[in-house]
Design a protein around this motif. Structure first.
Motif, PDB file in Angstrom:
ATOM      1  N   THR A  30     112.400   6.582 -34.602  1.00 28.88           N
ATOM      2  CA  THR A  30     111.495   6.710 -35.742  1.00 28.88           C
ATOM      3  C   THR A  30     112.171   7.437 -36.898  1.00 28.88           C
ATOM      4  OG1 THR A  30     109.562   6.742 -34.297  1.00 28.88           O
ATOM      5  CG2 THR A  30     109.291   7.735 -36.478  1.00 28.88           C
ATOM      6  N   LEU A  31     111.977   6.913 -38.109  1.00 30.07           N
ATOM      7  CA  LEU A  31     112.379   7.632 -39.317  1.00 30.07           C
ATOM      8  C   LEU A  31     111.166   8.231 -40.015  1.00 30.07           C
ATOM      9  CD1 LEU A  31     115.096   5.254 -40.799  1.00 30.07           C
ATOM     10  CD2 LEU A  31     115.423   7.368 -39.494  1.00 30.07           C
ATOM     11  N   MET A  32     110.010   7.564 -39.907  1.00 30.62           N
ATOM     12  CA  MET A  32     108.758   8.106 -40.424  1.00 30.62           C
ATOM     13  C   MET A  32     107.654   7.721 -39.444  1.00 30.62           C
ATOM     14  SD  MET A  32     106.658   7.346 -43.963  1.00 30.62           S
ATOM     15  CE  MET A  32     107.470   8.500 -45.044  1.00 30.62           C
ATOM     16  N   PRO A  33     106.868   8.711 -39.007  1.00 31.15           N
ATOM     17  CA  PRO A  33     105.773   8.387 -38.083  1.00 31.15           C
ATOM     18  C   PRO A  33     104.792   7.410 -38.724  1.00 31.15           C
ATOM     19  CG  PRO A  33     106.077  10.763 -38.274  1.00 31.15           C
ATOM     20  CD  PRO A  33     106.926  10.139 -39.335  1.00 31.15           C
ATOM     21  N   PHE A  40     126.654   3.903 -39.207  1.00 27.38           N
ATOM     22  CA  PHE A  40     127.119   4.982 -38.346  1.00 27.38           C
ATOM     23  C   PHE A  40     126.975   4.562 -36.891  1.00 27.38           C
ATOM     24  CE2 PHE A  40     122.619   5.736 -39.138  1.00 27.38           C
ATOM     25  CZ  PHE A  40     122.098   6.127 -37.914  1.00 27.38           C
ATOM     26  N   ARG A  41     127.701   5.257 -36.033  1.00 27.41           N
ATOM     27  CA  ARG A  41     127.634   4.996 -34.605  1.00 27.41           C
ATOM     28  C   ARG A  41     126.513   5.829 -33.997  1.00 27.41           C
ATOM     29  NH1 ARG A  41     132.402   4.192 -30.846  1.00 27.41           N
ATOM     30  NH2 ARG A  41     133.431   4.581 -32.796  1.00 27.41           N
ATOM     31  N   MET A  42     125.746   5.186 -33.120  1.00 28.33           N
ATOM     32  CA  MET A  42     124.722   5.900 -32.377  1.00 28.33           C
ATOM     33  C   MET A  42     125.064   5.811 -30.902  1.00 28.33           C
ATOM     34  SD  MET A  42     120.567   5.552 -32.303  1.00 28.33           S
ATOM     35  CE  MET A  42     120.394   6.453 -33.844  1.00 28.33           C
ATOM     36  N   THR A  43     124.969   6.946 -30.233  1.00 29.58           N
ATOM     37  CA  THR A  43     125.115   6.999 -28.791  1.00 29.58           C
ATOM     38  C   THR A  43     123.824   7.562 -28.221  1.00 29.58           C
ATOM     39  OG1 THR A  43     127.502   7.393 -28.947  1.00 29.58           O
ATOM     40  CG2 THR A  43     126.449   7.940 -26.849  1.00 29.58           C
ATOM     41  N   LEU A  44     123.242   6.801 -27.310  1.00 26.92           N
ATOM     42  CA  LEU A  44     122.078   7.273 -26.559  1.00 26.92           C
ATOM     43  C   LEU A  44     122.591   7.707 -25.206  1.00 26.92           C
ATOM     44  CD1 LEU A  44     119.616   4.333 -27.324  1.00 26.92           C
ATOM     45  CD2 LEU A  44     119.847   6.504 -28.553  1.00 26.92           C
ATOM     46  N   GLN A  45     122.182   8.878 -24.762  1.00 24.61           N
ATOM     47  CA  GLN A  45     122.700   9.376 -23.485  1.00 24.61           C
ATOM     48  C   GLN A  45     121.722  10.325 -22.827  1.00 24.61           C
ATOM     49  OE1 GLN A  45     126.766  10.528 -23.608  1.00 24.61           O
ATOM     50  NE2 GLN A  45     126.608  11.811 -21.811  1.00 24.61           N
ATOM     51  N   GLY A  46     121.349   9.989 -21.606  1.00 27.51           N
ATOM     52  CA  GLY A  46     120.502  10.866 -20.818  1.00 27.51           C
ATOM     53  C   GLY A  46     119.071  10.913 -21.318  1.00 27.51           C
ATOM     54  N   ALA A  65     122.736  13.525 -37.168  1.00 27.78           N
ATOM     55  CA  ALA A  65     122.786  13.920 -38.586  1.00 27.78           C
ATOM     56  C   ALA A  65     122.463  12.752 -39.516  1.00 27.78           C
ATOM     57  CB  ALA A  65     124.141  14.538 -38.922  1.00 27.78           C
ATOM     58  N   PRO A  66     123.016  11.548 -39.307  1.00 23.95           N
ATOM     59  CA  PRO A  66     122.606  10.439 -40.185  1.00 23.95           C
ATOM     60  C   PRO A  66     121.119  10.111 -40.073  1.00 23.95           C
ATOM     61  CG  PRO A  66     124.618   9.856 -39.007  1.00 23.95           C
ATOM     62  CD  PRO A  66     124.118  11.152 -38.431  1.00 23.95           C
ATOM     63  N   CYS A  67     120.552  10.201 -38.868  1.00 22.53           N
ATOM     64  CA  CYS A  67     119.107   9.972 -38.707  1.00 22.53           C
ATOM     65  C   CYS A  67     118.317  11.021 -39.478  1.00 22.53           C
ATOM     66  CB  CYS A  67     118.709   9.986 -37.232  1.00 22.53           C
ATOM     67  SG  CYS A  67     119.190   8.522 -36.314  1.00 22.53           S
ATOM     68  N   GLU A 110     115.742  10.187 -42.453  1.00 20.52           N
ATOM     69  CA  GLU A 110     114.342  10.612 -42.332  1.00 20.52           C
ATOM     70  C   GLU A 110     113.927  11.408 -43.566  1.00 20.52           C
ATOM     71  OE1 GLU A 110     111.191  13.541 -41.513  1.00 20.52           O
ATOM     72  OE2 GLU A 110     113.302  14.025 -41.765  1.00 20.52           O
ATOM     73  N   ALA A 111     114.762  12.332 -44.007  1.00 26.79           N
ATOM     74  CA  ALA A 111     114.433  13.144 -45.186  1.00 26.79           C
ATOM     75  C   ALA A 111     114.338  12.271 -46.432  1.00 26.79           C
ATOM     76  CB  ALA A 111     115.478  14.237 -45.371  1.00 26.79           C
ATOM     77  N   MET A 112     115.243  11.316 -46.573  1.00 28.76           N
ATOM     78  CA  MET A 112     115.206  10.436 -47.743  1.00 28.76           C
ATOM     79  C   MET A 112     113.975   9.525 -47.718  1.00 28.76           C
ATOM     80  SD  MET A 112     119.173   9.466 -48.630  1.00 28.76           S
ATOM     81  CE  MET A 112     119.514   8.629 -47.096  1.00 28.76           C
ATOM     82  N   VAL A 113     113.644   8.974 -46.562  1.00 25.45           N
ATOM     83  CA  VAL A 113     112.475   8.091 -46.461  1.00 25.45           C
ATOM     84  C   VAL A 113     111.219   8.866 -46.836  1.00 25.45           C
ATOM     85  CG1 VAL A 113     110.994   6.836 -44.825  1.00 25.45           C
ATOM     86  CG2 VAL A 113     113.475   6.439 -44.822  1.00 25.45           C
ATOM     87  N   ARG A 114     111.081  10.085 -46.334  1.00 27.38           N
ATOM     88  CA  ARG A 114     109.874  10.877 -46.615  1.00 27.38           C
ATOM     89  C   ARG A 114     109.867  11.462 -48.018  1.00 27.38           C
ATOM     90  NH1 ARG A 114     107.862  15.064 -44.216  1.00 27.38           N
ATOM     91  NH2 ARG A 114     109.823  15.989 -43.601  1.00 27.38           N
ATOM     92  N   SER A 115     110.968  11.371 -48.766  1.00 23.72           N
ATOM     93  CA  SER A 115     111.013  11.915 -50.124  1.00 23.72           C
ATOM     94  C   SER A 115     110.474  10.926 -51.149  1.00 23.72           C
ATOM     95  CB  SER A 115     112.460  12.282 -50.491  1.00 23.72           C
ATOM     96  OG  SER A 115     113.214  11.096 -50.732  1.00 23.72           O
ATOM     97  N   GLY A 116     110.051   9.767 -50.713  1.00 18.57           N
ATOM     98  CA  GLY A 116     109.630   8.711 -51.623  1.00 18.57           C
ATOM     99  C   GLY A 116     108.160   8.752 -51.990  1.00 18.57           C
TER     100      GLY A 116
END
Length: 171
Positions: A29-32, A58-64, A84-86, A90-96
């Motif tokens: 999720t970037l914005m609920p 960017f690269r995303m790794t999901l682990q555990g 950090a990229p997420c 998220e901050a940019m999406v919610r700044s709109g």
């Protein structure tokens, strides 16, 4: 969530008995969920195009696994790389044009069990404890909540100035 990882995590959510397993595709999720009634959808989608255009893949790794218990009955697959990229997105999406206060601090993750009993949460936590997936993130999708209560991607936004790259295929 790209194939085959999205399908794997969707199946894990089904195994956990999550009642929303078939209504909510695997995602970070970037914005609920946020009503768009106060601002026109075109204004918001233009904002999302601008956000995506200013971002880089960017690269995303999901682990555990992790959990928000006891605060919230949720088990998730953890984002180990790409946090950090997420957070920036998220901050940019919610700044709109759409304001959305958060109930909890932002923590990128992929939910695999929510609102099920403690034993099911424990099983989901243990079943995916060794899970690992790695992929490139090159954009994000806008999802809308249908009258049938299913979330569907309706538009995809590519990073790096690409804007819209076409309609997403509903899950």
């Amino acid at each position: 969530m790209p194939a085959p990882f999205g399908e794997q995590l969707q199946e894990a959510r089904r195994r956990a008995g999550d009642p929303l397993a078939d209504a909510v595709p695997s995602h970070v999720t970037l914005m609920p969920p946020t009503p768009l009634a106060r601002v026109g959808e075109p204004e918001f989608t233009e904002h999302l195009r601008a956000v995506a255009g200013s971002a880089e893949p960017f690269r995303m790794t999901l682990q555990g696994t992790g959990t928000f218990r006891p605060v919230s009955p949720v088990v998730f697959v953890a984002v180990a790389e790409g946090i950090a990229p997420c957070e920036r997105l998220e901050a940019m999406v919610r700044s709109g044009p759409v304001h959305r206060d958060l109930e909890f601090p932002y923590h990128p993750h992929v939910t695999i069990a929510h609102g099920v009993d403690e034993a099911a949460l424990d099983r989901a936590f243990e079943d995916l404890a060794g899970y690992r997936a790695q992929f490139e993130v090159a954009g994000f999708d806008l999802y809308l909540h249908g009258e049938d209560l299913v979330w569907r991607p309706v538009e995809r936004f590519a990073f790096g100035g690409g804007g819209q790259v076409g309609d997403a295929t509903p899950s």
